[in-house]
Design an enzyme around this catalytic site. Structure first.
Site, PDB file in Angstrom:
ATOM      1  CD  GLU A   7      -2.646   1.075  -0.027  1.00 19.81           C
ATOM      2  OE1 GLU A   7      -3.441   0.180  -0.316  1.00 19.81           O
ATOM      3  OE2 GLU A   7      -2.425   2.035  -0.785  1.00 19.81           O
TER       4      GLU A   7
ATOM      5  CE  LYS B  18       4.842   0.628   1.988  1.00 17.95           C
ATOM      6  NZ  LYS B  18       3.758   1.536   1.930  1.00 17.95           N
TER       7      LYS B  18
ATOM      8  CB  CYS C 286       5.688   3.962   6.674  1.00 24.42           C
ATOM      9  SG  CYS C 286       4.172   3.024   6.519  1.00 24.42           S
TER      10      CYS C 286
END
Ligand code: UDX
Ligand code: ADP
Length: 463
Positions: free
Chosen positions: A162, A221, A277
């Protein structure tokens, strides 16, 4: 395979908004989001969509539209797994706080529990999608658990990271820059990829859907987040140089951002990046590099974190120094606690670390954040384990409105770039403060000339 039922394990910042958008855009697919946390699920089911557990602009409207139609929130994990053809795993993967890889590697405890649960429950073939950010090669571990402990059914593992950013999650989901899907190169793997491509094709144009092998997807990612965080640390490094030399970091950012090869985004100097993150993913990258013996690669990326920690510490040191080297018993007002505007998420927020430093100097912190509760602030500080919980309780105050937070304060620190801060009645704030009244603008959002004309001593980052 025609997908009619999707299950998502984990109703957090990733799972909740992502599934809400899938449900809105695919009314023919039943989407069930499950979580062990009953409180969280009942908040998602709250009749009043103002009370859903995650604040994201536009999310309440989407939930109101789809919930009860084809979007469901539930604690019945087994049932949802059993019924779905696609299972997304969106559980949390915090940095390990114990054992091997402590402080660096991602803790895969929750992922493994999910995999074991899926293996136990599944009675038909399933596509299992990793949505949480995971270290490279996690899919392999999930696959091994599923294949060896399952009921003999077939599992295909996809990586579908995501890229949404908090505060703009809904917009990012509705019109993503790209959708990345990694899967096996086998025929079954390709079919699984296609099934997920078909889901996204309901609203994302085909040229934006990239398919790769699993490892490339997982590593992309981490790489994307590392590059983004690196830009912030780079501009923050320049901010310190600007302060020493009289250049203005905003002008420098504008000048370099007009080079189309560099581009203007993610060049805002700040008190430091936060969020769940960036730090976690970089530490993870560093850990992976080290585990392959790539020490130079590891050191290179670790420097991004070192710079970020330095920036936060530098900000709090500057407050103490400017306030005549003592903040003991002084009231310092914080505007903002969230790690960025338009979110109630505080994970790794710079505010936590700046508060921690100032409490070490025995300051009293009076916070105003439009979306964060005092309980969360105290918990954030307790998590650092710097001091007894009671002392954190005694050091953090919150007020109903910013004017009360700033009343009698010696200084104001801007920790989050909430839009509303700009429009406050700054004259009124000034009148209520101790003099000289200082503003430390950790987000460079206020107007220097305007504040100085009122009488404030104003300091921005990097000028
Ligand atoms: C990030 C990535 O952007 C997203 O793609 C990924 O899926 C998850 O991690 P997020 O953490 O939600 O998203 O927020 P982001 O907008 O990237 O900001 C991260 C931090 O960097 C915030 O604290 C923000 O204030 C700070 N930041 C961002 C800066 O200090 N300067 C900038 O120029 C940009
Ligand atoms: P993220 O930002 O990655 O979405 P969050 O912490 O916001 O992370 O959300 C993760 C959610 O996953 C939490 O609500 C947690 O309760 C849930 N969770 C963790 N493990 C499991 C599990 N085995 N089954 C169901 N839910 C789980």
């Amino acid at each position: 395979m025609k997908i009619t039922k999707i299950c998502c394990i984990g109703a957090g910042y990733v799972g909740g908004p992502t599934m809400a958008v899938i449900a809105q855009k695919c009314p023919h697919i039943q989407v069930t989001v499950v979580d062990l946390n009953e409180e969280r699920i009942s908040a998602w089911n709250d009749e009043n969509t103002d009370n859903i557990p995650i604040y994201e602009p536009g999310l309440d409207t989407i939930v109101a539209e789809a919930r009860g139609r084809n979007l469901f929130f539930s604690t019945e994990v087994d049932k949802a797994i059993d019924e779905a053809q696609i299972i997304f795993i969106s559980v949390n993967t915090p940095t390990k706080t114990y054992g091997k890889g402590k402080g660096m590697a991602a803790d895969l405890k929750y992922i493994e529990l999910c995999a074991r649960q899926i293996a136990r429950v599944a009675k038909s073939n399933k596509i299992v999608v990793e949505k949480s950010t995971l270290p490279v090669r996690t899919a392999e571990a999930i696959k091994s658990i599923l294949d060896t402990t399952g009921n003999g059914v077939q599992f295909q593992i996809l990586s579908n990271p995501e890229f949404l950013a908090e505060g703009t999650a809904v917009q990012d989901l509705l019109s993503p820059d790209r959708i990345l899907i990694g899967g096996d190169t086998t025929e079954e793997g390709q079919k699984a990829i296609q099934a997920l491509v078909d889901v996204y094709s309901n609203w994302v144009s085909p040229e934006k859907i990239l398919t790769t092998n699993v490892w490339s997807s997982e590593l992309s990612k981490l790489t994307a987040n590392a590059f983004l965080a690196q830009r912030i640390s780079s501009i923050n490094a320049m901010s310190e140089l600007c302060e020493k030399t009289g250049a203005d970091v905003n002008e420098v950012a504008r000048a370099i951002g007009m080079d189309s090869r560099i581009g203007p985004k993610f060049l805002k100097a700040s008190v430091g990046f936060g969020g769940s993150c960036f730090q976690k993913d970089i530490l993870n990258l560093v850990y992976i590099a080290k585990s392959y013996g790539l020490n130079e690669v590891a050191d290179y990326w670790e420097q991004v974190i070192i710079m970020n920690d330095h920036q936060k510490r530098r900000f709090s040191n500057n407050i103490v120094q400017t306030l005549y080297n003592t903040v003991a018993d002084k009231k310092i007002a914080f505007l903002g606690w969230a790690f960025k505007k338009d979110t109630n998420d505080t994970r790794e927020s710079a505010a936590i670390y700046v508060a921690d430093d100032l409490i070490n100097e025995q300051a009293k912190i009076a916070v105003y954040d439009p979306k964060v509760s005092r309980k969360k602030m105290v918990n954030d500080l307790n998590y650092l384990e710097t001091r007894a919980a009671e002392e954190n309780e005694r050091s953090i105050f919150t007020f109903e409105n910013p004017y009360l937070s700033c009343e009698n304060a010696h200084a104001i620190a801007i920790l989050t770039e909430w839009d509303e801060f700009v429009n406050y009645d700054w004259q009124r704030i000034y009148d209520g403060m101790q003099k000289p009244a200082f503003v430390f603008d950790g987000r460079n959002i206020l107007n220097k000339e305007k504040l100085e004309a009122i009488g404030f001593v104003y300091q921005a980052i990097g000028s």
